[in-house]
Design a protein around this motif. Structure first.
Motif, PDB file in Angstrom:
ATOM      1  N   VAL A  82       0.719  -1.054   0.059  1.00  0.00           N
ATOM      2  CA  VAL A  82      -0.091  -0.157  -0.029  1.00  0.00           C
ATOM      3  C   VAL A  82       0.984   1.217   0.013  1.00  0.00           C
ATOM      4  N   ASN A  83       2.146   1.100   0.413  1.00  0.00           N
ATOM      5  CA  ASN A  83       3.034   2.202   0.318  1.00  0.00           C
ATOM      6  C   ASN A  83       2.355   3.479   1.223  1.00  0.00           C
ATOM      7  N   CYS A  84       1.821   3.183   2.396  1.00  0.00           N
ATOM      8  CA  CYS A  84       1.560   3.986   3.362  1.00  0.00           C
ATOM      9  C   CYS A  84       0.209   4.922   2.917  1.00  0.00           C
ATOM     10  N   ASN A  85      -0.491   4.510   1.902  1.00  0.00           N
ATOM     11  CA  ASN A  85      -1.600   5.458   1.118  1.00  0.00           C
ATOM     12  C   ASN A  85      -2.723   5.440   1.872  1.00  0.00           C
ATOM     13  N   TRP A  86      -3.044   4.458   2.817  1.00  0.00           N
ATOM     14  CA  TRP A  86      -4.539   4.479   3.429  1.00  0.00           C
ATOM     15  C   TRP A  86      -4.386   5.149   4.540  1.00  0.00           C
ATOM     16  N   SER A  87      -5.513   5.820   5.184  1.00  0.00           N
ATOM     17  CA  SER A  87      -5.587   6.333   6.518  1.00  0.00           C
ATOM     18  C   SER A  87      -5.863   5.403   7.465  1.00  0.00           C
ATOM     19  N   LEU A  88      -5.724   5.365   8.660  1.00  0.00           N
ATOM     20  CA  LEU A  88      -6.142   4.463   9.582  1.00  0.00           C
ATOM     21  C   LEU A  88      -7.511   4.119   9.461  1.00  0.00           C
ATOM     22  N   ASP A  89      -8.497   4.894   9.315  1.00  0.00           N
ATOM     23  CA  ASP A  89      -9.741   4.687   8.846  1.00  0.00           C
ATOM     24  C   ASP A  89     -10.248   3.637   7.678  1.00  0.00           C
ATOM     25  N   GLU A  90      -9.324   4.148   6.611  1.00  0.00           N
ATOM     26  CA  GLU A  90      -9.258   3.365   5.708  1.00  0.00           C
ATOM     27  C   GLU A  90      -8.822   2.081   5.759  1.00  0.00           C
ATOM     28  N   ALA A  91      -7.733   1.803   6.542  1.00  0.00           N
ATOM     29  CA  ALA A  91      -7.072   0.544   6.844  1.00  0.00           C
ATOM     30  C   ALA A  91      -8.171  -0.363   7.443  1.00  0.00           C
ATOM     31  N   HIS A  92      -8.805  -0.024   8.440  1.00  0.00           N
ATOM     32  CA  HIS A  92      -9.844  -0.633   9.178  1.00  0.00           C
ATOM     33  C   HIS A  92     -11.117  -0.842   8.246  1.00  0.00           C
ATOM     34  N   ARG A  93     -11.483  -0.221   7.320  1.00  0.00           N
ATOM     35  CA  ARG A  93     -12.443  -0.667   6.152  1.00  0.00           C
ATOM     36  C   ARG A  93     -11.874  -1.679   5.015  1.00  0.00           C
ATOM     37  N   MET A  94     -10.542  -1.485   4.895  1.00  0.00           N
ATOM     38  CA  MET A  94      -9.981  -2.378   3.893  1.00  0.00           C
ATOM     39  C   MET A  94      -9.500  -3.722   4.329  1.00  0.00           C
ATOM     40  N   MET A  95      -9.009  -3.817   5.592  1.00  0.00           N
ATOM     41  CA  MET A  95      -8.436  -4.951   5.913  1.00  0.00           C
ATOM     42  C   MET A  95      -9.147  -6.067   6.206  1.00  0.00           C
ATOM     43  N   PRO A  96     -10.531  -5.882   6.302  1.00  0.00           N
ATOM     44  CA  PRO A  96     -11.623  -7.198   6.344  1.00  0.00           C
ATOM     45  C   PRO A  96     -11.635  -7.640   4.897  1.00  0.00           C
ATOM     46  N   GLU A  97     -11.524  -6.797   3.897  1.00  0.00           N
ATOM     47  CA  GLU A  97     -11.643  -7.113   2.417  1.00  0.00           C
ATOM     48  C   GLU A  97     -10.416  -7.844   2.213  1.00  0.00           C
ATOM     49  N   MET A  98      -9.338  -7.615   2.894  1.00  0.00           N
ATOM     50  CA  MET A  98      -8.032  -8.406   2.448  1.00  0.00           C
ATOM     51  C   MET A  98      -8.103  -9.863   2.998  1.00  0.00           C
ATOM     52  N   GLN A  99      -8.625  -9.630   4.159  1.00  0.00           N
ATOM     53  CA  GLN A  99      -8.907 -11.255   4.722  1.00  0.00           C
ATOM     54  C   GLN A  99      -9.832 -11.850   3.999  1.00  0.00           C
ATOM     55  N   ARG A 100     -10.937 -11.009   3.549  1.00  0.00           N
ATOM     56  CA  ARG A 100     -11.787 -12.020   2.453  1.00  0.00           C
ATOM     57  C   ARG A 100     -11.072 -12.579   1.335  1.00  0.00           C
ATOM     58  N   LEU A 101     -10.051 -11.938   0.627  1.00  0.00           N
ATOM     59  CA  LEU A 101      -9.154 -12.217  -0.454  1.00  0.00           C
ATOM     60  C   LEU A 101      -8.275 -13.180  -0.221  1.00  0.00           C
TER      61      LEU A 101
END
Length: 363
Positions: free
Chosen positions: A192-211
């Motif tokens: 991600v090269n540090c591009n997510w905010s912490l809020d975005e990370a909390h939204r995206m990490m469940p998707e990364m788990q799903r994938l």
């Protein structure tokens, strides 16, 4: 060894990668900048190294020339690790990390190249009694920012035999495209090269788990926030990788206990000395090292040798671009997702004089 002479060679090598050239770097990126260092001993043994130089080549060269090499030329060096520490100590007033360590990395790698050549062995054999003869590699794709392109390149590298693929995508549709195109038996990661905010990370990490991502790399800024990285990993059950922007074992001691994969970069971290120490520290805690190595000069060769010597080194990062030329045309490229470790003395790197002449930048 006593260092008689040093030469800095600046190179600029065009490359293509199928992308727009925008995304991974702060500016458009179309050339590989190289700060190549040649050290020669009094006996005429030559060692090669390079310091990280993408978009900072002039700064890295200036630090090498003005701050580091005055301490190197004429020095009698019996203990490379101790000399590395001495350089860091003498230059700490100019900044402990960043450009200073990039320059020291070049010197350290060249010294290890010399040390192995003096003994007539490869660096891997110097560092280990039983090094591996081959190491696994993954294809490290650039950021395309387009799901169609991501799918095209991911499918291509899988067809070439890679069972591990890294994306540099930050948008969910692009990451999904890479995972789907790679197939179910291929491990996929994204940097991600540090591009997510912490809020975005909390939204995206469940998707990364799903994938089912193998790891997520540097999801948030700063990349050395060990507590936040560890908390994301623990909460979502997806491995976190970080370390390409850290320097020396001192910084890695904070992140090694918190995340699954640590990523020292030989030409940024302090050379072979510091990278080897990080591997050893990670091994003590049962952690795997996934070195950062998107470059093709001496740092590439040194990374291959180091990984062959360290049992807890996992996958070699092969940057999926096409340079116009390779500084040493005999560079060991991955074949079917693996790299044969060169057995030439030293790191194995010997530059082609014609390539140096064609791509040299005279300051």
């Amino acid at each position: 060894m006593k260092i008689r002479d040093a030469e800095i060679i600046q190179l600029s090598i065009p490359f293509t990668d199928g992308s727009s050239g925008v995304g991974l770097m702060p500016q458009q990126w179309t050339h590989l900048d190289v700060a190549l260092l040649k050290l020669t001993t009094e006996e005429g043994v030559v060692g090669w190294g390079d310091g990280f130089a993408y978009h900072c080549v002039n700064a890295t060269i200036a630090v090498l020339r003005d701050m580091v090499l005055p301490h190197v030329i004429g020095a009698e060096i019996d203990d490379i690790a101790a000399f590395n520490h001495l350089l860091q100590k003498r230059l700490h007033l100019h900044g402990r990390y960043g450009i200073t360590i990039f320059a020291i990395s070049a010197v350290d790698t060249a010294l290890w190249d010399i040390a192995a050549k003096q003994r007539g062995v490869s660096l891997a054999n110097l560092l280990s009694d039983a090094p591996r003869r081959s190491i696994p590699a993954y294809a490290s794709l650039v950021r395309y920012g387009d799901p169609g392109q991501v799918a095209e390149f991911a499918a291509d590298v899988v067809a070439r035999g890679y069972r591990n693929v890294k994306l540099h995508e930050i948008a969910l549709d692009c990451i999904e495209a890479g995972v789907q195109a790679s197939g179910g038996d291929v491990r996929v990661t994204t940097d991600v090269n540090c591009n997510w905010s912490l809020d975005e990370a909390h939204r995206m990490m469940p998707e990364m788990q799903r994938l089912g991502l193998y790891w997520v790399e540097e999801p948030v800024f700063p990349p050395d926030d060990a507590e936040t990285l560890g908390a994301l990993q623990d909460r979502y059950g997806v491995s976190i990788a970080s370390g390409e922007n850290a320097c020396t074992l001192t910084e890695f001691r904070r992140t090694i206990p918190k995340i699954d994969y640590v990523q020292p970069s030989v030409i940024k971290v302090g050379g072979v000395t510091e990278a080897a120490a990080i591997c050893d520290a990670a091994a003590e805690q049962g952690k795997t090292v996934m070195p950062h190595s998107p470059y093709f000069g001496p740092g590439y060769w040194a990374t291959v040798q180091l990984m062959a010597a360290k049992a807890n080194a996992g996958l070699f990062e092969y940057f999926w671009i096409q340079p116009e030329a390779f500084i040493d045309p005999s560079i060991p490229h991955p074949v079917d997702g693996g790299i044969a470790v060169p057995d030439r003395p030293g790191i194995g790197f010997e530059p082609d004089p014609d390539v140096l002449a064609k791509y040299r930048v005279d300051g």
